[in-house]
Every structure is written in structure tokens, then in C-alpha cells.
Design an enzyme around this catalytic site. Sequence first.
Site, PDB file in Angstrom:
ATOM      1  N   PHE B 155       0.854  -1.321  -0.060  1.00 52.66           N
ATOM      2  CA  PHE B 155       0.146   0.269   0.045  1.00 52.66           C
ATOM      3  C   PHE B 155       0.864   1.277   0.084  1.00 52.66           C
ATOM      4  O   PHE B 155       2.058   1.344   0.708  1.00 52.66           O
ATOM      5  CB  PHE B 155      -1.016  -0.091   1.178  1.00 52.66           C
ATOM      6  CG  PHE B 155      -1.882   1.018   1.290  1.00 52.66           C
ATOM      7  CD1 PHE B 155      -3.071   1.061   0.183  1.00 52.66           C
ATOM      8  CD2 PHE B 155      -1.870   2.193   2.128  1.00 52.66           C
ATOM      9  CE1 PHE B 155      -3.833   2.095   0.207  1.00 52.66           C
ATOM     10  CE2 PHE B 155      -2.716   3.231   2.075  1.00 52.66           C
ATOM     11  CZ  PHE B 155      -3.789   3.115   1.104  1.00 52.66           C
ATOM     12  N   ASP B 224       2.021  -5.052   8.342  1.00 52.77           N
ATOM     13  CA  ASP B 224       0.609  -4.203   8.378  1.00 52.77           C
ATOM     14  C   ASP B 224      -0.549  -5.229   8.009  1.00 52.77           C
ATOM     15  O   ASP B 224      -0.453  -5.907   6.980  1.00 52.77           O
ATOM     16  CB  ASP B 224       0.746  -3.213   6.955  1.00 52.77           C
ATOM     17  CG  ASP B 224      -0.214  -2.356   7.080  1.00 52.77           C
ATOM     18  OD1 ASP B 224      -1.472  -2.617   7.561  1.00 52.77           O
ATOM     19  OD2 ASP B 224      -0.057  -1.311   6.618  1.00 52.77           O
ATOM     20  N   TYR B 249     -10.854   0.804  10.407  1.00 52.29           N
ATOM     21  CA  TYR B 249     -11.864   1.431   9.461  1.00 52.29           C
ATOM     22  C   TYR B 249     -12.516   0.249   8.526  1.00 52.29           C
ATOM     23  O   TYR B 249     -13.641   0.430   7.854  1.00 52.29           O
ATOM     24  CB  TYR B 249     -11.930   2.584   9.037  1.00 52.29           C
ATOM     25  CG  TYR B 249     -10.899   2.965   8.272  1.00 52.29           C
ATOM     26  CD1 TYR B 249     -10.834   2.795   7.014  1.00 52.29           C
ATOM     27  CD2 TYR B 249      -9.840   3.913   8.921  1.00 52.29           C
ATOM     28  CE1 TYR B 249      -9.826   2.997   6.239  1.00 52.29           C
ATOM     29  CE2 TYR B 249      -8.867   4.246   7.983  1.00 52.29           C
ATOM     30  CZ  TYR B 249      -8.748   3.911   6.918  1.00 52.29           C
ATOM     31  OH  TYR B 249      -7.343   4.214   5.988  1.00 52.29           O
ATOM     32  N   LYS B 250     -11.481  -0.763   8.130  1.00 49.05           N
ATOM     33  CA  LYS B 250     -11.934  -1.784   7.303  1.00 49.05           C
ATOM     34  C   LYS B 250     -12.636  -2.842   7.895  1.00 49.05           C
ATOM     35  O   LYS B 250     -13.680  -2.824   8.252  1.00 49.05           O
ATOM     36  CB  LYS B 250     -10.659  -2.182   6.682  1.00 49.05           C
ATOM     37  CG  LYS B 250      -9.739  -1.091   5.884  1.00 49.05           C
ATOM     38  CD  LYS B 250      -8.435  -1.582   5.349  1.00 49.05           C
ATOM     39  CE  LYS B 250      -7.680  -0.504   4.646  1.00 49.05           C
ATOM     40  NZ  LYS B 250      -8.228   0.198   3.531  1.00 49.05           N
ATOM     41  N   ARG B 417     -12.192  -4.481  -7.283  1.00 54.19           N
ATOM     42  CA  ARG B 417     -12.306  -5.096  -5.843  1.00 54.19           C
ATOM     43  C   ARG B 417     -13.606  -5.556  -5.037  1.00 54.19           C
ATOM     44  O   ARG B 417     -14.296  -4.730  -5.099  1.00 54.19           O
ATOM     45  CB  ARG B 417     -11.257  -4.249  -4.828  1.00 54.19           C
ATOM     46  CG  ARG B 417     -10.033  -3.961  -5.016  1.00 54.19           C
ATOM     47  CD  ARG B 417      -9.218  -3.349  -3.934  1.00 54.19           C
ATOM     48  NE  ARG B 417      -9.984  -2.616  -3.182  1.00 54.19           N
ATOM     49  CZ  ARG B 417      -9.537  -1.872  -2.052  1.00 54.19           C
ATOM     50  NH1 ARG B 417      -8.254  -2.250  -1.536  1.00 54.19           N
ATOM     51  NH2 ARG B 417     -10.192  -0.927  -1.444  1.00 54.19           N
TER      52      ARG B 417
END
Lengths: 458, 458
Positions: B155, B224, B249-250, B417
Site C-alpha cells: 500500500f 501491516d 475502519y476496514k 475489488r
Amino acid sequence: MQDLHDPRDPRDPYASDVPGTREEAAARDAADPLAPLRALFEIPAGLVYLDGNSLGVLPRATAARVQQVVRDEWGNGLIRSWNSAGWMTLATRIGDKIGRLVGAQPGELVVADSTSVNLFKVLWAALSIAAAQSPSVTSSHAPGRRIIVSERSNFPTDLYIAEAMARERGFELVLADAGEISGRLDERTAVLLLTHVNYRTGAMHDMAALTAAAHAAGALVIWDLAHSAGAVPVDLHGAGADFAVGCGYKYLNGGPGAPAFVWVHPRHVERFWQPLAGWMGHAAPFEFRPGYRPAAGIGRYLCGTPPVLSLAALECGVDTLLAADAPARAAGFADGTQALRRKSLALSRLFAARVGELCPALALASPADDARRGSQVCFSHPTHGYAIMQALIARGVIGDFRAGDPAHTKDAADILRFGFTPLYVRFVDAWDAAEKLRQVLDSDEWRRPEFNQRNAVT
Amino acid sequence: MQDLHDPRDPRDPYASDVPGTREEAAARDAADPLAPLRALFEIPAGLVYLDGNSLGVLPRATAARVQQVVRDEWGNGLIRSWNSAGWMTLATRIGDKIGRLVGAQPGELVVADSTSVNLFKVLWAALSIAAAQSPSVTSSHAPGRRIIVSERSNFPTDLYIAEAMARERGFELVLADAGEISGRLDERTAVLLLTHVNYRTGAMHDMAALTAAAHAAGALVIWDLAHSAGAVPVDLHGAGADFAVGCGYKYLNGGPGAPAFVWVHPRHVERFWQPLAGWMGHAAPFEFRPGYRPAAGIGRYLCGTPPVLSLAALECGVDTLLAADAPARAAGFADGTQALRRKSLALSRLFAARVGELCPALALASPADDARRGSQVCFSHPTHGYAIMQALIARGVIGDFRAGDPAHTKDAADILRFGFTPLYVRFVDAWDAAEKLRQVLDSDEWRRPEFNQRNAVT
């Protein structure tokens, strides 16, 4: 229209003479053009809250706004709300509003992270810029300018961040008492790091004079506005400041742990890539390309994804300050911050005078001079400040307590802090708070065991 | 009790064979022991949400809990709530709950700041520890181990943080493709920095094997867990990991921009003072003493005052994952994460099989092997991924889009995705989403102009 700019004018609701009776204090409230702003807040019945310098009161608009964000924007909008609800621009939109309170231009200030993290960013940048300017520089460690100067009684987190960075980057942190700061600035000084209004005493630095002194010595200046933004007029451009950070949950009424803000003067902002190089500070965060390219301007001081719920609450808090503009201008002031400052000083003068009269066991620990005092008044007690404050809270007046530092003789005494937030504190509140403080001291009720058991936060 | 641990067992609701009709998919939902968990969420009517890997759905408990924090704890409790409402311990309390999802022990993990900021802390610490371990070390710049190895398609924010730190501290950032990482680890490697599950493709690394390879080379490893925590079982201790960070928040359903988390193995946690030395990481933050003394254990990885409103929402989100434990155990699984993983794979297998059958224009961009895939399935389209996703969203199926990187031939194609959050996604949702994707592609409706105007976030 009355001329309200002269505190000696008896028609001025914020006149310098102190009301002599509770009725006179009530008359000040009746004449106060900012009095209607109190209705913007949810203030618990019967409570006098003099701790807005630590955590501001809940604005009336916040609960509904946060519900809207939770239920509509997150719950229904879901990921789409980054665009459709403007989440992507919250940090700059609120930043522009805060900018109006501190003398920053639109696009120069953003909301991000905590005060501590923002201080890290600007201190890193300032040290790097100072090192690059240093004539004898041969490495990023800046042999020419290797000193960070700060105030001994600065808020600890500022000193911790500076201490850690000094250790890691080969700088030295030098601490001075307030009156000795100018004398410590010289050709070895990289950065002067100061909090504008002292968190313990409310003593306020002359931002323009100290900035000029630092610049004369070739140093850069970082101002922490934690106890200034929303509390006293600040003019960052007028003072020629280099960097500033500040807090969202004190006088900005943004709620517990609200995100903080960061400002960098345009002359510096694109000179350096601050090292907390998160994707929100990238020139094009949604390109998802390797290789960091910082955003233009202050946007590069953003880092990770911002906490949207807390941001939404912060905006409601900032809006309560901007709401002071209209009544202030109608009453002849240049803007809300000018009127708020005048009312704040009138409140703290009244409280200081009454406590001075009623409570001989306490000593004023804040500057008596209006020009040198922020929006709080502090008193010291040699030993029992904590218990006195607990007993006062039990009587419905919330201030707070900061322990003395036995290692530092000038700050050895316990401090009782009283913050005056002119958006919602009334003259009768200041009157009543002094009276209740007298009752606590005269009755010795503070000696009760339950007032002498310390919690983590006071 | 049935044995539900064998995907070949036809009685297993998460069996490896793919339902052949919508009715068979509905039968899987009816037999799914985790199906009742969907009632814990506020899912907009008619929406199939396959973007929980970007922003999780609103839990049903969150709105009321946030209102309680705003109105009662902040509004009425005011400053007292730091003690009385437990705000001071939120970061560790929620951290302990997240720890149960990632194989950390109580007291080892805290919630703080953003993923980017936490990555900065642990990368700084890891580089410093690696430098100190290096036999040829003569300065903090670690001439012996000067390389940070990461994955080219990591990322971007992770790479930006690493790039900035490498530049400032004199390290080198080396990027490798996923299959070549082990081969890049040698005596010059200080730190291996990897995201466990790739944000674009859902490809999952073997955490234990890569950690062992890094340790064999004398390097430290940072994981991560942004796309892992709450999505796939993680065993940090089992893998022998050194450091980890992750996102709130995922899959943790903490709300937009929810605070992140940070974990450090106990063998490292007190070896270093991370440089974001804010007051909340101090051994005694309310002593207000100059001179930083870090808290014992993971507490020193806290920095500034945490955003309480966003923390409260995060806790509600984490609680939705812990709620899977009871039904999972009743169905014979070791814990919720094991059952969630099995359901997630069953959902993504179904979706991948259906899309493979119905949508010949799309190519699978995620590993077909269950063991190498996280909780998302991605498809590539050579040119029009963005418009196809917009058209699909208009049909009530939300996934998201990530542009290809023309500079990197392996990742040149646009990616669609689809995240599968087994807490609230049903087998019929996976079935219907594939059907709607087929309709979008067969109808060419994605060619409409309104689906081809790009916003900032997709």
C-alpha cells in the site's frame, strides 16, 4: 452605536471596573452582546464550568451532526461519502475556519492528528530548514545551529517531543524561564519552540516580540496555540510566525481528543517534505503510485486517514466561535475574537478580584496585567490544591488542578486553574464561583477524606 | 456436534463445492451458523456491500453508543469523564479486544493515531534496534544493516513512510515483487516491511515463513494487518513477528477514519523509546514533569490525546467481530476468527466461480488458492474497470476500483475489488453480485458518460 473599544467607558459591558455586587454582575450579563451565544451549548443545570481550557463544553449542534454522520453519511452513504458527504475536504474546510481565529489565510492551515504529532512534523521541518540555512552546515545535523530553545514550564508533551527529536537527530534542547528566553537566542539556535499561553499559569508571551527576537538571531519559531486558539486573538501573519500547531478540544469545543491543527507560513511550506509522509499528504492520494510526491501547500502536512466522526464534532465546536462574529460586529467590535477577548478579560478580572478579597489562603499565580494573561486565572495553594478543587467541584464549580513541580522552585506550589470561556461563562458565574471557593476554604470541608484521593485526571 | 472443520464434508455450510443455483446459495445461508450476526449491522435496504475491505458497515450499536459518549459522557460528565467514563483506558481496553483477533496477549496492543503514524513509530524503532544489533554499527545510521525491504505493490502509504524515513535516516528502501522477497533478505537488511494481505489483489503472504526468513537473515519484520485484522486469522506470536500495525475502519467496522492499532512483541517493546514521545505514552502523564519517561510496555506507543468519539465507535465495531465467538464455538469452531475465515473463503469461492463463468471480459486477479487469498476477490479489466464499477454501483452492488500502474507491467490493469465480510455478507449476496456484474458487462451500460467521470475516491 456605542464605542465599546475603550474599557474605561462606563457604557462598555466589559468595562475595567469590577462589579461590586452580584446584582452588578448580573447587569453586565444583561448588557453583554455575546450573552446569547450561551444558548449554543448544552451546559448541565446548576454547573459553573471553568475548565473549557481543558475540555470545552458540548455545543448544542454537535449531537445531531454526529448522528447525521454516523447514520446517514456512514450508515447509508458508506464508502461513497468520501466524495458525496465531503469527507475528503473536511480537514481543509475546518482548517480554513480555524485559520480565521488565528490570523491564517485560507488554504494555509489543516486539521490533522494530535497536537503532539503535528508538533513532531513542524519541529522536524523547522530543524531541517534551519540546518539547511546554517552557513556552516555540512550534514543534516547542522553543526552551526544545533539548539532548540524552549520554556522550562512549557506543556510537557511539547518538551517530550522536542527531547526525543533532539536525541535522535543530534540537537540539544535548552530550557529557559519565561523572562530569559530572548537572552538564550543566538547563532547556535535552530528553533524557538514556545506555547503562547502557559497551561499552568495562563501567562501569555508576546508573540510578535519573541518571533522578532528569534528571527534576529537567525532562528525559526514554532508556536503552540493550544491555550490560544479560540481564547485570545492570534495573528500569525502579523507576528511573522514560521510554524504553529494547536488543539481542538479546549477553547475550540471540538470534544474529547478532537483532532489538532497545523499551520506553516507559505514561505516555508513547500521547502520541506515532512517525514510523516502518509497518503493523505500525497499530491494524488488515489493514484496509488509508489514514490512520494507531497501535496502542494499545507496539504502535505496531512498524514493518514482522518477520524471523520471526531472531525465532524470539531467543526461544530469551531462554528460556535465563528458565531461570535455577528453579535460582536453589531456591537462595534472588529470581529468575534476581539469581543471574546474583552469579555474574557472582564470575567477573569472579576474572578481574580473576588478571590483576592475572599480567599486569603490563595495567591494569584497568573499575571495581573491583562496584556500578559490568557483566558484563565490560576491561584496557588502551598499544599492542598487538589483537595480544595475536589471540594469545589462537589459544590458545582469545575476548575482543575495541576500539581507543583518540587524540582522547580518557581513552580513548586499546587495550582488551581480556572478557565474563562466567554462563549458560555457569565459574569454571575464568575461571581458565584468565587463565593463557593470562599465557602470551601472557610468551612475546611476540603479536608474530608473523599476529596483527598487522587484520580488519574483532575 | 457436527465436525465442521473439513471443507470436504457435505454437511459443512462452508463446504468447498460451489452452489450451482441461487436456491442452493440460499440454503447455505440458512445453514450458516454466523448468519445471525448480520442483524448486528445497519445495512441499507437492497444494497449488496462488497467494500468492507475499504470501509466497514455501520454496526447497529454504534449510533447509540456514540450518542451516549457525546450527550452523557462529554455533555454531562465533561472533564470528569476521563476518569468516570474510562476514557483514559479506552486505548488499551480496545487494544486488548483487537489483540484477541490477531494473536496478541492482553496488554501488548494499543489503539492510537492512524496506521501511517503507527507505522512510522514501529519502523523508527525497528531500524534503531536493527542498527544497535548490527555488529559493525558505529552510529545510528547502521552501516551494517542499511536496507528496508518491502513489496513493490505494498500500500502506497507504507512505502511513502518508509521512503521518507529512509531518506532522513540514511537507509535504503528496496522494493521486490512478492515472489522475490525472501531472496532479497541478507546481512544488509535491517527491516522487512510487508502488508500481510495485498490491498489490490487480496494475495496473502505466509506470515510465519517470511518472518522466519527475515529472522534467519538477521532482520526484523513489521506486518501491516490493514487487510487482515478481522478478515483472516492472524497469529502474531505464532509467527514470531516483531512489530505490527493495522487499521480500524476496514474489517474492524470502526467507522470512517477510525483510529489504528500498534503491536510490539514483548521482547522488543522496552528496548526503544519511539520518537513520537507524546504525553499519553509517558509513564505518568499527569505528573506534568519535564523529562520523558516512557510508559512500561506498549503504552509508550501512545502519543497525543486520543479522539474519544472515534474510539467509542471503533469499540462497537470490534465487538461485532468478537460476537462471532459464541456461534462459532457452538458450531464446533475453535473461535470466531476460524469460522469467519471459512465463511469468507466459501463466499469468495462462490463469487469467483460465478464471475469466471458469467463474465469472460474479466480476469481473476486474486490467487485462486484459498490459502494464498485474503478476504477479497479481484478481477482485472484491461481498460474500463472504473466505469464498470460505477455501473455496478448504480445497480446496487458496491465494490471498488483501483487503477493499474502503467509503470509496473505486472499491475498495469485496472482492478475491480470485492471484499467479503462474512459478518454481514450472505451467499445470496455473492450470487446476486455476480449476476449484476454480468448484466453490466452484457448490456454495455458502463459506457454511459455518467459512469466515466472520475471522482476523488471510488
